[in-house]
Design a protein around this motif. Structure first.
Motif, PDB file in Angstrom:
ATOM      1  N   GLY A 143       1.147  -0.835  -0.159  1.00  0.00           N
ATOM      2  CA  GLY A 143      -0.137   0.074   0.138  1.00  0.00           C
ATOM      3  C   GLY A 143       0.540   1.174  -0.289  1.00  0.00           C
ATOM      4  N   GLY A 144      -0.036   2.153   0.046  1.00  0.00           N
ATOM      5  CA  GLY A 144       0.600   3.623  -0.250  1.00  0.00           C
ATOM      6  C   GLY A 144       0.975   4.022  -1.338  1.00  0.00           C
ATOM      7  N   ILE A 145       1.446   3.144  -2.421  1.00  0.00           N
ATOM      8  CA  ILE A 145       1.155   3.621  -3.800  1.00  0.00           C
ATOM      9  C   ILE A 145       0.493   4.176  -5.085  1.00  0.00           C
ATOM     10  N   ASP A 146      -0.022   4.879  -5.089  1.00  0.00           N
ATOM     11  CA  ASP A 146      -1.072   5.890  -6.053  1.00  0.00           C
ATOM     12  C   ASP A 146      -0.833   5.198  -7.591  1.00  0.00           C
ATOM     13  N   GLU A 147       0.631   5.498  -8.359  1.00  0.00           N
ATOM     14  CA  GLU A 147       0.613   5.257  -9.094  1.00  0.00           C
ATOM     15  C   GLU A 147       1.714   4.705  -9.838  1.00  0.00           C
ATOM     16  N   VAL A 148       2.100   3.237 -10.717  1.00  0.00           N
ATOM     17  CA  VAL A 148       3.083   2.100 -11.357  1.00  0.00           C
ATOM     18  C   VAL A 148       3.544   3.071 -12.577  1.00  0.00           C
ATOM     19  N   VAL A 149       4.182   3.486 -12.692  1.00  0.00           N
ATOM     20  CA  VAL A 149       4.383   3.719 -14.158  1.00  0.00           C
ATOM     21  C   VAL A 149       5.926   2.234 -14.602  1.00  0.00           C
ATOM     22  N   LEU A 150       5.205   2.038 -16.258  1.00  0.00           N
ATOM     23  CA  LEU A 150       5.982   0.315 -16.099  1.00  0.00           C
ATOM     24  C   LEU A 150       7.014   1.410 -17.318  1.00  0.00           C
ATOM     25  N   ALA A 151       7.860   1.251 -17.370  1.00  0.00           N
ATOM     26  CA  ALA A 151       8.987   2.014 -17.533  1.00  0.00           C
ATOM     27  C   ALA A 151      10.075   0.701 -18.523  1.00  0.00           C
ATOM     28  N   MET A 152       9.310   0.242 -19.169  1.00  0.00           N
ATOM     29  CA  MET A 152      10.108  -0.880 -19.754  1.00  0.00           C
ATOM     30  C   MET A 152      10.760  -0.093 -21.359  1.00  0.00           C
ATOM     31  N   ASN A 153      12.051  -0.626 -22.178  1.00  0.00           N
ATOM     32  CA  ASN A 153      11.981  -0.630 -23.186  1.00  0.00           C
ATOM     33  C   ASN A 153      11.184  -0.724 -23.743  1.00  0.00           C
ATOM     34  N   ALA A 154      11.189  -0.081 -25.684  1.00  0.00           N
ATOM     35  CA  ALA A 154      10.125  -0.125 -26.717  1.00  0.00           C
ATOM     36  C   ALA A 154      10.585  -1.289 -27.118  1.00  0.00           C
ATOM     37  N   THR A 155      10.695  -2.450 -26.672  1.00  0.00           N
ATOM     38  CA  THR A 155      11.273  -4.113 -27.666  1.00  0.00           C
ATOM     39  C   THR A 155      10.522  -4.939 -27.259  1.00  0.00           C
ATOM     40  N   LEU A 156      10.600  -5.882 -28.166  1.00  0.00           N
ATOM     41  CA  LEU A 156       9.687  -6.371 -27.874  1.00  0.00           C
ATOM     42  C   LEU A 156       9.358  -7.561 -26.702  1.00  0.00           C
ATOM     43  N   GLU A 157      10.472  -7.801 -26.195  1.00  0.00           N
ATOM     44  CA  GLU A 157      10.681  -8.809 -24.973  1.00  0.00           C
ATOM     45  C   GLU A 157      10.428  -7.276 -23.925  1.00  0.00           C
ATOM     46  N   GLY A 158      10.636  -5.526 -23.793  1.00  0.00           N
ATOM     47  CA  GLY A 158      10.590  -5.169 -23.019  1.00  0.00           C
ATOM     48  C   GLY A 158       8.787  -5.009 -22.864  1.00  0.00           C
ATOM     49  N   GLN A 159       7.861  -5.050 -23.771  1.00  0.00           N
ATOM     50  CA  GLN A 159       6.835  -4.038 -24.110  1.00  0.00           C
ATOM     51  C   GLN A 159       6.035  -6.133 -23.234  1.00  0.00           C
ATOM     52  N   THR A 160       6.763  -7.091 -23.477  1.00  0.00           N
ATOM     53  CA  THR A 160       5.546  -8.459 -23.191  1.00  0.00           C
ATOM     54  C   THR A 160       6.156  -8.300 -21.360  1.00  0.00           C
ATOM     55  N   THR A 161       6.347  -7.971 -20.672  1.00  0.00           N
ATOM     56  CA  THR A 161       7.175  -7.359 -19.244  1.00  0.00           C
ATOM     57  C   THR A 161       6.238  -6.419 -19.098  1.00  0.00           C
ATOM     58  N   ALA A 162       5.845  -5.513 -19.876  1.00  0.00           N
ATOM     59  CA  ALA A 162       4.857  -4.664 -18.752  1.00  0.00           C
ATOM     60  C   ALA A 162       3.420  -5.177 -19.626  1.00  0.00           C
ATOM     61  N   HIS A 163       3.007  -5.604 -19.945  1.00  0.00           N
ATOM     62  CA  HIS A 163       2.022  -6.805 -20.112  1.00  0.00           C
ATOM     63  C   HIS A 163       2.165  -7.168 -18.666  1.00  0.00           C
ATOM     64  N   TYR A 164       2.261  -8.107 -18.809  1.00  0.00           N
ATOM     65  CA  TYR A 164       2.573  -8.818 -17.820  1.00  0.00           C
ATOM     66  C   TYR A 164       2.999  -7.946 -16.550  1.00  0.00           C
ATOM     67  N   LEU A 165       2.977  -7.722 -16.047  1.00  0.00           N
ATOM     68  CA  LEU A 165       3.283  -6.694 -15.168  1.00  0.00           C
ATOM     69  C   LEU A 165       1.905  -6.210 -14.513  1.00  0.00           C
ATOM     70  N   ALA A 166       1.256  -5.241 -15.918  1.00  0.00           N
ATOM     71  CA  ALA A 166       0.372  -5.037 -15.669  1.00  0.00           C
ATOM     72  C   ALA A 166      -1.139  -6.164 -14.998  1.00  0.00           C
ATOM     73  N   GLU A 167      -0.876  -7.139 -15.826  1.00  0.00           N
ATOM     74  CA  GLU A 167      -1.410  -8.297 -14.820  1.00  0.00           C
ATOM     75  C   GLU A 167      -1.775  -8.561 -13.863  1.00  0.00           C
ATOM     76  N   ARG A 168      -0.359  -8.520 -13.218  1.00  0.00           N
ATOM     77  CA  ARG A 168       0.224  -8.932 -11.825  1.00  0.00           C
ATOM     78  C   ARG A 168      -0.618  -7.860 -10.967  1.00  0.00           C
ATOM     79  N   LEU A 169      -0.990  -7.098 -11.879  1.00  0.00           N
ATOM     80  CA  LEU A 169      -0.387  -5.704 -10.824  1.00  0.00           C
ATOM     81  C   LEU A 169      -2.656  -4.693 -10.679  1.00  0.00           C
ATOM     82  N   GLU A 170      -2.836  -5.849 -11.914  1.00  0.00           N
ATOM     83  CA  GLU A 170      -4.448  -5.351 -11.939  1.00  0.00           C
ATOM     84  C   GLU A 170      -5.552  -4.930 -11.073  1.00  0.00           C
TER      85      GLU A 170
END
Ligand code: ZN
Length: 208
Positions: A143-170
């Motif tokens: 708790g105590g966090i309002d916003e999480v910025v997913l600042a992954m690289n603009a690569t296929l793997e970076g974006q795959t990681t960002a999607h995975y994190l978005a699911e874990r944090l949804e």
């Protein structure tokens, strides 16, 4: 004696050669720049060599990976995690420490960071449990966090990681955002690749 024999002759002592080759292995340096750096250090013992030595020894003696965010620093928790001026409600997730340093150089992000230590990659066999993802989820769950910025690289793997994190944090009550991808400052449309142009078009915004 021909050129072959000459190539075996050393210009400097073994110790200096060892210093030269150690420097030459650093990223961004090659044998030529390493030799120039060594010469510079040898000529300026007091003003360059000794301060460098002292700095290396201090960093080496205190080197630590932050157990909270994964940053590399000379203290654990790291300087950023301990800085009370940083906004705890904002958390920026990056792949590597180099990304954290790059973003922080902009001085535009007032929050804290979380370093994953890589990106998901089926090709290289990097799985979620190999990265600092559980630790991130635990930080958000605390708790105590309002916003999480997913600042992954603009690569296929970076974006795959960002999607995975978005699911874990949804399911947590946090706002998820990611960096805009698009035109680089000073970039001319004619020179950009199609992927960058497509991203820039998708991320277009109203003229204010
Ligand atoms: Zn930290």
């Amino acid at each position: 004696m021909g050129a072959v024999a000459l190539s075996h002759l050393s210009m400097a002592s073994q110790e200096i050669e060892a210093l030269s080759s150690a420097l030459a292995r650093l990223p961004g340096l090659g044998p030529r720049s390493a030799r120039r750096a060594v010469l510079h250090l040898l000529k300026r013992r007091e003003s360059a060599l000794e301060p460098l030595l002292a700095a290396l020894q201090t960093v080496s003696a205190n080197l630590a990976t932050c157990s909270n965010c994964g940053n590399v620093d000379t203290s654990d928790p790291c300087t950023m995690c301990r800085d009370p001026r940083r906004d705890e409600r904002l958390l920026c997730v990056v792949e590597e420490v180099a990304d954290l340093w790059a973003l922080d150089r902009s001085r535009l992000f007032p929050g804290r960071y979380h370093v994953l230590g890589g990106r998901l990659s089926a090709l290289d066999g990097v799985r979620p449990e190999d990265l600092g993802i559980d630790k991130l989820v635990a930080r958000v769950a605390a708790g105590g966090i309002d916003e999480v910025v997913l600042a992954m690289n603009a690569t296929l793997e970076g974006q795959t990681t960002a999607h995975y994190l978005a699911e874990r944090l949804e399911n947590f009550p946090v706002r998820l955002s990611q960096l805009a991808h698009g035109l680089p400052v000073g970039g001319e449309l004619d020179y950009l690749d199609e992927g960058t142009l497509a991203q820039a078009l998708r991320a277009r915004r109203p003229v204010v």
